[in-house]
Scaffold this active site. Structure first.
Site, mmCIF file in Angstrom:
data_model
loop_
_atom_site.group_PDB
_atom_site.id
_atom_site.type_symbol
_atom_site.label_atom_id
_atom_site.label_comp_id
_atom_site.label_asym_id
_atom_site.label_seq_id
_atom_site.Cartn_x
_atom_site.Cartn_y
_atom_site.Cartn_z
ATOM 1 N N ASP A 48 0.844 -1.181 0.000
ATOM 2 C CA ASP A 48 0.000 0.000 0.000
ATOM 3 C C ASP A 48 0.892 1.248 0.000
ATOM 4 O O ASP A 48 2.116 1.162 0.165
ATOM 5 C CB ASP A 48 -0.982 -0.010 1.182
ATOM 6 C CG ASP A 48 -2.221 0.815 0.858
ATOM 7 O OD1 ASP A 48 -2.153 1.648 -0.069
ATOM 8 O OD2 ASP A 48 -3.264 0.650 1.522
HETATM 9 C C1 BGC Z 1 -5.069 3.104 -0.067
HETATM 10 C C2 BGC Z 1 -5.186 2.013 -1.106
HETATM 11 C C3 BGC Z 1 -4.955 2.573 -2.485
HETATM 12 C C4 BGC Z 1 -3.632 3.289 -2.531
HETATM 13 C C5 BGC Z 1 -3.288 3.852 -3.889
HETATM 14 C C6 BGC Z 1 -3.852 3.972 -0.266
HETATM 15 O O1 BGC Z 1 -3.877 5.120 0.513
HETATM 16 O O2 BGC Z 1 -5.080 2.518 1.205
HETATM 17 O O3 BGC Z 1 -6.433 1.387 -0.998
HETATM 18 O O4 BGC Z 1 -5.039 1.560 -3.434
HETATM 19 O O5 BGC Z 1 -3.660 4.353 -1.603
HETATM 20 O O6 BGC Z 1 -4.033 4.955 -4.214
#
Ligand code: BGC
Length: 716
Positions: A257
């Protein structure tokens, strides 16, 4: 030599680490941008993956630099969070789950994939499969609600929809099942907070959807930001490498993440970025999203002998393999080359409207307030969500932020050309100014046939980092609602509440006082049209809530699948499980939702009545529409294993089905139930089949008083 072997033999360490790195191109940043400018890195081969870039033109330009100007010409992988549609916004996932229709879940993912790939992208960071039993948690909106069995069906449908039958096709994209695992039970519903749950709950509730995603062929998985009993998921070797890869055989890509590798420092398990990178790599994380931890940390780790080149190569191969499976080596420009036809786009809007109408849940319809009678001459739309175009889309609208959506006011005006539809906002969504209330109340009192009161959260009040300690109506909306309800009572005018939210809100007083009450979630681009379709009766409502609505925050977590205890609630016995100051029952149970029909269920039968492990039970029930309108009923199948070596939940969902019936029509619903589904995790957490009696319940929701019951005897 295969293409990948050849590349592997030619790549420098910096080029390898480039393939393990993903940075934002700055389109929709969800965290700190650390990586700096990407263009040079793409050109010199030290950046292989991008996120948050939209549009085939810029994507193809970056792709051209990668393919034509970098030394080895490895194509870029570009991904975006396409959560509930790309440009056309479908209902948010929680809302879409309310359709209880896997065919639609798949269809919207397919349409989103077509639209996304037409924009040049090859990957989405969806579906989110995290179970939520806590309305405080903002990300409840992104997932399939409270039930693990529903989440399994949702996972399968979404993976099929995004990835299509051929991942290399120009209109298929890689799906990323996220967030692995058990992100939902964050402490006190606070986003990113620690998670501490039992091994049993992990396995029974939070893992099944990921097992299903792997079985359905998901090519990517994202570990959660959170820890599990002290081990951050980004570094969870036992769950990522041993369980996911080892036991489940997941051979796709693990993408961290956003900045999660660097966050291992703040978790307190790594002293510096080198240690953080080592932990993530050892756990099997392939792509470092946004932390720059692999590029910075792994060369040092390699020098110090903390990781081997073999471990790095393993990850690089998996990333290259994903690019190959997506067809990127064969034609890096295939996504985004063909422009979509206008008819395709129009048809997609029609689908968005249909799904939105089916996602709307009619919680209450006292005295047949709805559908609105044809004699409705004057209709009053009140409230800050009545004409709020930006809010209708819901949170995380990908590239849909630029697209207009239909408000409730616009939808009703369009659907009711012969009705005068007037509007007053009354108050803003979360402001403190009450000045507009009296004008709104006066408007309600000026000879209206009905009032549509549109209340709720702003779209951005749910989603990531949007936990709420008071998941109620924000701002002065309660004051507005009470004033309108008081006035309507005096005038004898019906009030239809349309409540927008990314989670159940705690509003027992509102549900009590409204004549009709809808959970409208966030329905996307076509929200207003869909709501008008249902209010006018053009479409009969059929949505069911995939999550329990509590009466009081103190009841949380409240979900239908709890276990009994030694002192189950008994109003006549003080020393039983209950509250002194609130009922234990929900405001609306899981599965609740009304239609314009009146359905009765009868004649439940289960065959055979005695069964062994490998048989399939047929559960059959007659359904009659005794109402005056055509409608669609949803029938749920629950089981209860009354006596087992491990106490089982009072109800467990094992199936659902829908049936559309004309007034007076009777039909039969048949749901197959493989006996193997009645196995559970025994004392040692291994699946067991235990002989004995199991109750089978069938009905319109998890409300025990509405369920028909039969039983089956299991034998070896
Ligand atoms: C979120 C994810 C997301 C990623 C990319 C993160 O802050 O938890 O769900 O896919 O950002 O945007």
């Amino acid at each position: 030599m295969s293409r990948i072997d050849k590349l592997m033999s030619e790549m420098t360490l910096a080029e390898k680490l480039g393939q393990l790195t993903m940075t934002a191109a700055g389109y929709a940043v969800t965290g700190p941008v650390i990586a700096g400018d990407s263009t040079d890195s793409i050109r010199n081969g030290t950046l292989g993956n991008l996120l948050n870039l939209v549009g085939s033109k810029p994507i193809h330009e970056f792709q051209r630099i990668a393919v034509e100007e970098s030394r080895l010409g490895i194509p870029l992988l570009v991904g975006l969070d396409v959560i509930h549609g790309h440009r056309t916004q479908f209902p948010v996932p929680l809302a879409e789950t309310a359709t209880f229709d896997p065919r639609l879940w798949e269809l919207t993912a397919r349409e989103a994939a077509r639209e996304t790939s037409a924009d040049g992208l090859a990957m989405t960071f969806a579906p989110m499969l995290d179970i939520s039993r806590d309305p405080r948690w903002g990300r409840t909106v992104e997932g399939p609600g409270e039930d693990p069995w529903v989440a399994v069906q949702f996972a399968r449908a979404k993976i099929r929809g995004f990835q299509g039958s051929d991942l290399a096709a120009a209109d298929s994209i890689a799906a990323t099942a996220k967030h692995f695992a058990a992100y939902g039970p964050v402490t006190a519903g606070r986003d990113y907070a620690p998670v501490d749950i039992s091994e049993r709950t992990l396995r029974e509730v939070h893992l099944p959807a990921f097992v299903a995603a792997v079985e359905a062929g998901a090519v990517a998985i994202m570990p959660a930001f959170t820890d599990l009993a002290g081990i951050p998921m980004t570094a969870h070797k036992a769950l990522l490498r041993d369980y996911l890869r080892g036991q489940l055989g997941f051979d796709g890509v693990l993408v961290s993440d956003y900045n999660a590798i660097r966050e291992l420092l703040l978790h307190g398990v790594a002293a510096d970025l080198v240690e953080a990178a080592v932990l993530a790599l050892k756990a099997g994380v392939d792509i470092d999203m946004m932390a720059g931890g692999y590029r910075e940390g792994l060369p040092v780790a390699l020098d110090r002998g903390l990781v081997t080149m073999g471990e790095i190569d393993e990850c690089v191969r998996r990333v290259l393999r994903l690019k190959e499976r997506l067809g990127l080596f064969d034609d890096p420009y295939r996504r985004g080359t063909i422009k979509e036809r206008v008819s395709t786009v129009t048809e997609r809007r029609r689908i968005a409207r249909d799904v939105a109408a089916r996602a709307l849940v009619m919680m209450k319809n006292a005295d047949d307030t709805l559908p609105l009678p044809e004699t409705t001459h004057r209709l009053c739309v009140i409230g800050p969500l009545g004409d709020a175009m930006r809010e209708m889309r819901g949170p995380w609208a990908a590239a849909g932020y630029e697209e207009p959506s239909v408000t409730v006011l616009a939808g009703l005006r369009e659907a009711m050309p012969n009705t005068e539809v007037v509007f007053a906002e009354g108050v803003s969504i979360s402001g403190t100014d009450r000045a507009g209330i009296s004008a709104a109340v006066d408007l309600c009192g000026s000879g209206m046939d009905a009032i549509v009161l549109c209340l709720g959260e702003a779209a951005e009040m749910s989603g990531e980092a949007a936990s709420r300690a008071f998941p109620e109506l924000p701002g002065e909306q309660r004051a507005l609602a009470e004033a309108v309800l008081d006035r309507a009572r005096k005038d004898g005018t019906r009030v239809i509440v349309v409540l927008f939210s990314g989670r159940p809100l705690i509003v027992p007083w509102l549900a009590e006082r409204a004549d009709a009450f809808f959970a409208a979630w966030f329905l996307g681009t076509e929200a207003g049209n869909a709501i008008a379709d249902v209010l006018t009766g053009r479409v009969s409502p059929s949505g069911r809530t995939p999550i329990t609505w509590p009466r009081a925050l103190g009841q949380v977590p409240l979900f239908y699948g709890q276990r009994n205890c030694g002192r189950p609630e008994n109003p006549k016995d003080h020393f039983t499980s209950k509250y002194l100051d609130s009922p234990t029952s929900s405001l609306f149970p899981f599965g609740h939702g009304l239609t314009y029909g009146r359905f009765t269920l009868s004649n439940l039968r289960v065959t055979p009545e005695i069964a062994t492990e490998h048989e399939i039970l047929e559960v059959t029930v007659d359904v009659t529409n005794e109402g005056a309108r055509a409608a669609e009923e949803t029938v749920f199948l629950f089981i209860r294993d009354k006596v087992a070596s491990v106490a089982r939940p009072v109800l467990e969902l094992k199936g659902f089905s829908k049936i559309a019936l004309q007034p007076g029509e009777r039909g039969t619903v048949q749901i197959p139930l493989p006996v193997a589904e009645l196995k559970f995790l025994g004392i040692d957490l291994e699946p067991v089949f235990e002989p004995g009696e199991v109750d089978i319940f069938v009905g319109p929701s998890a409300d025990r008083s509405l369920l028909l019951k039969a039983s089956v005897t299991l034998r070896r």
